[in-house]
Design a protein around this motif. Structure first.
Motif, PDB file in Angstrom:
ATOM      1  N   LEU A 297       0.843  -1.196   0.000  1.00  0.00           N
ATOM      2  CA  LEU A 297       0.000   0.000   0.000  1.00  0.00           C
ATOM      3  C   LEU A 297       0.877   1.244   0.000  1.00  0.00           C
ATOM      4  O   LEU A 297       1.853   1.326   0.753  1.00  0.00           O
ATOM      5  CB  LEU A 297      -0.901   0.015   1.237  1.00  0.00           C
ATOM      6  CG  LEU A 297      -1.955  -1.090   1.350  1.00  0.00           C
ATOM      7  CD1 LEU A 297      -2.690  -0.974   2.681  1.00  0.00           C
ATOM      8  CD2 LEU A 297      -2.942  -1.036   0.189  1.00  0.00           C
ATOM      9  N   THR A 298       0.510   2.220  -0.824  1.00  0.00           N
ATOM     10  CA  THR A 298       1.217   3.500  -0.797  1.00  0.00           C
ATOM     11  C   THR A 298       0.729   4.317   0.401  1.00  0.00           C
ATOM     12  O   THR A 298      -0.334   4.033   0.976  1.00  0.00           O
ATOM     13  CB  THR A 298       0.947   4.310  -2.078  1.00  0.00           C
ATOM     14  OG1 THR A 298      -0.452   4.676  -2.100  1.00  0.00           O
ATOM     15  CG2 THR A 298       1.277   3.496  -3.327  1.00  0.00           C
ATOM     16  N   ALA A 299       1.483   5.340   0.749  1.00  0.00           N
ATOM     17  CA  ALA A 299       1.081   6.223   1.854  1.00  0.00           C
ATOM     18  C   ALA A 299      -0.282   6.850   1.564  1.00  0.00           C
ATOM     19  O   ALA A 299      -1.118   7.012   2.456  1.00  0.00           O
ATOM     20  CB  ALA A 299       2.131   7.307   2.066  1.00  0.00           C
ATOM     21  N   GLU A 300      -0.527   7.167   0.282  1.00  0.00           N
ATOM     22  CA  GLU A 300      -1.809   7.772  -0.104  1.00  0.00           C
ATOM     23  C   GLU A 300      -2.961   6.782   0.091  1.00  0.00           C
ATOM     24  O   GLU A 300      -4.047   7.162   0.552  1.00  0.00           O
ATOM     25  CB  GLU A 300      -1.763   8.230  -1.571  1.00  0.00           C
ATOM     26  CG  GLU A 300      -0.862   9.433  -1.836  1.00  0.00           C
ATOM     27  CD  GLU A 300       0.630   9.075  -1.856  1.00  0.00           C
ATOM     28  OE1 GLU A 300       1.448   9.993  -1.720  1.00  0.00           O
ATOM     29  OE2 GLU A 300       0.967   7.878  -1.986  1.00  0.00           O
ATOM     30  N   GLU A 301      -2.725   5.534  -0.268  1.00  0.00           N
ATOM     31  CA  GLU A 301      -3.765   4.509  -0.113  1.00  0.00           C
ATOM     32  C   GLU A 301      -4.058   4.245   1.363  1.00  0.00           C
ATOM     33  O   GLU A 301      -5.217   4.092   1.757  1.00  0.00           O
ATOM     34  CB  GLU A 301      -3.340   3.216  -0.819  1.00  0.00           C
ATOM     35  CG  GLU A 301      -3.381   3.337  -2.331  1.00  0.00           C
ATOM     36  CD  GLU A 301      -2.612   2.243  -3.047  1.00  0.00           C
ATOM     37  OE1 GLU A 301      -2.865   2.044  -4.244  1.00  0.00           O
ATOM     38  OE2 GLU A 301      -1.750   1.581  -2.414  1.00  0.00           O
ATOM     39  N   ILE A 302      -3.009   4.224   2.173  1.00  0.00           N
ATOM     40  CA  ILE A 302      -3.192   4.017   3.614  1.00  0.00           C
ATOM     41  C   ILE A 302      -4.047   5.145   4.190  1.00  0.00           C
ATOM     42  O   ILE A 302      -4.991   4.908   4.964  1.00  0.00           O
ATOM     43  CB  ILE A 302      -1.820   3.934   4.321  1.00  0.00           C
ATOM     44  CG1 ILE A 302      -1.094   2.650   3.909  1.00  0.00           C
ATOM     45  CG2 ILE A 302      -1.985   3.994   5.847  1.00  0.00           C
ATOM     46  CD1 ILE A 302       0.385   2.626   4.268  1.00  0.00           C
ATOM     47  N   GLN A 303      -3.753   6.372   3.781  1.00  0.00           N
ATOM     48  CA  GLN A 303      -4.518   7.530   4.275  1.00  0.00           C
ATOM     49  C   GLN A 303      -5.948   7.499   3.755  1.00  0.00           C
ATOM     50  O   GLN A 303      -6.898   7.817   4.480  1.00  0.00           O
ATOM     51  CB  GLN A 303      -3.831   8.831   3.863  1.00  0.00           C
ATOM     52  CG  GLN A 303      -4.536  10.086   4.346  1.00  0.00           C
ATOM     53  CD  GLN A 303      -4.773  10.091   5.861  1.00  0.00           C
ATOM     54  OE1 GLN A 303      -3.869   9.796   6.636  1.00  0.00           O
ATOM     55  NE2 GLN A 303      -5.999  10.368   6.279  1.00  0.00           N
ATOM     56  N   ALA A 304      -6.121   7.104   2.508  1.00  0.00           N
ATOM     57  CA  ALA A 304      -7.463   7.055   1.921  1.00  0.00           C
ATOM     58  C   ALA A 304      -8.364   6.064   2.669  1.00  0.00           C
ATOM     59  O   ALA A 304      -9.503   6.364   2.982  1.00  0.00           O
ATOM     60  CB  ALA A 304      -7.370   6.684   0.444  1.00  0.00           C
ATOM     61  N   ILE A 305      -7.797   4.903   2.982  1.00  0.00           N
ATOM     62  CA  ILE A 305      -8.569   3.888   3.701  1.00  0.00           C
ATOM     63  C   ILE A 305      -8.904   4.391   5.108  1.00  0.00           C
ATOM     64  O   ILE A 305     -10.031   4.239   5.594  1.00  0.00           O
ATOM     65  CB  ILE A 305      -7.811   2.546   3.751  1.00  0.00           C
ATOM     66  CG1 ILE A 305      -7.708   1.970   2.329  1.00  0.00           C
ATOM     67  CG2 ILE A 305      -8.492   1.557   4.685  1.00  0.00           C
ATOM     68  CD1 ILE A 305      -6.718   0.832   2.176  1.00  0.00           C
TER      69      ILE A 305
END
Length: 310
Positions: A297-305
């Motif tokens: 997971l990218t940092a952006e995906e982690i934040q999005a979730i």
């Protein structure tokens, strides 16, 4: 297979994906369990590289430990397995009583060793706190048993934040197991700052919220087991939760991954969460859970979730 991870400050290391086994012999939790299917589940997990097998006296009761002990003996694989189990409660006249007394803890560790057909347990938890025993005294008993070679790491489960601090007064607690998932995030404030500071591995239970976060249900689904009474599965809450899961599905689909694997990977991306122990009822689910280790997971995906489930 990924690198092994350390359980707290102990000398125990394991693959970060374990197996929760309340559906292996947990006849008091799920109706119509097939014990041979349960045993095959554990066998498949071990053959697939899962090491941390998480059980408890309460599952069955007693039966889960017995079945897991049978599998490990039949396979001759004790050294490959990191066995975790939980002491308590005790049963008196068919009532369940919580007891953290020294005598009960000592006798129960010996009984668990017999049920699991082993001479040591890798991780022994106090499953629930009683109302009278000082928590550091109870952990002191487990420390004695650790020094005697009967257990290798010490855990507690279902303790309040204050009880956890009392239990860890002497720094002997290696693992805390508590409720944490994307729908129940209170542990982020209540527990994780403390467990991180004191090098205690936090292991969430119900990481997939009894399946709802795996993305396999729709609004029409009707539950006939313990989920029928859980708040996440009721009325408008159920519909709202399914909508959030569908947002995660978009992220998962874009990566070519399954929802459950993305959710489990999100936990392992959180600081202080070293292991997850998703349950399974079928062998293919066990192998599927291991695919989590391939998800990046990218940092952006982690934040999005995280934002979806604020």
């Amino acid at each position: 297979m990924t690198n092994k991870v350390q359980l707290g400050s102990s000398e125990v290391f394991a693959n970060p994906i374990g197996l929760g086994t309340n559906a292996v012999g947990g006849h008091n939790l799920y109706p119509n369990l097939d014990e041979q299917v349960g045993k095959q589940l554990v066998k498949t997990a071990i053959e697939s590289g899962i090491q941390l097998i998480d059980t408890a006296l309460l599952y069955g009761p007693f039966r889960s430990e017995q079945l897991i002990g049978e599998v490990i003996k039949e396979m001759g694989c004790r050294e490959q397995v990191v066995l975790a189990t939980k002491i308590g409660p005790k049963f008196v006249d068919e009532k369940m009583l919580i007891d953290n007394s020294a005598d009960f803890l000592r006798s129960e560790v010996d009984a668990a060793l017999q049920r699991l057909q082993t001479d040591y347990i890798d991780l022994m938890y106090l499953h629930y706190p009683d109302e009278v025993t000082p928590k550091d005294e109870a952990i002191g008993v487990l420390k004695e048993l650790k020094d005697a070679g009967k257990i290798r790491a010490i855990g507690v489960s279902n303790f309040s934040p204050d009880q956890l601090k009392e239990a860890n007064k002497d720094g002997y607690v290696d693992v805390f197991q508590g409720q944490y998932n994307l729908l129940e995030r209170g542990a982020e404030q209540a527990y994780l700052p403390y467990t991180r500071e004191h090098n205690i591995s936090f292991i969430p239970y119900f990481p997939l919220a009894s399946g709802i976060l795996a993305g396999k249900y729709n609004k029409e689904y009707v539950f006939h087991d313990l989920r029928a009474n859980m708040p996440h599965f009721q009325g408008e809450a159920f519909v709202a939760n399914l909508e959030k899961v569908e947002q995660v599905r978009k992220i998962a689909d874009a990566k070519g991954e399954e929802v459950a694997h993305v959710v489990l990977a999100w936990y392992l991306a959180q600081d202080g969460i070293d292991f997850i122990i998703p349950g399974a009822k079928r062998a293919d689910q066990v192998q599927s859970n291991l695919k989590t280790l391939d998800v990046r997971l990218t940092a952006e995906e982690i934040q999005a979730i995280s934002s979806i489930f604020q």
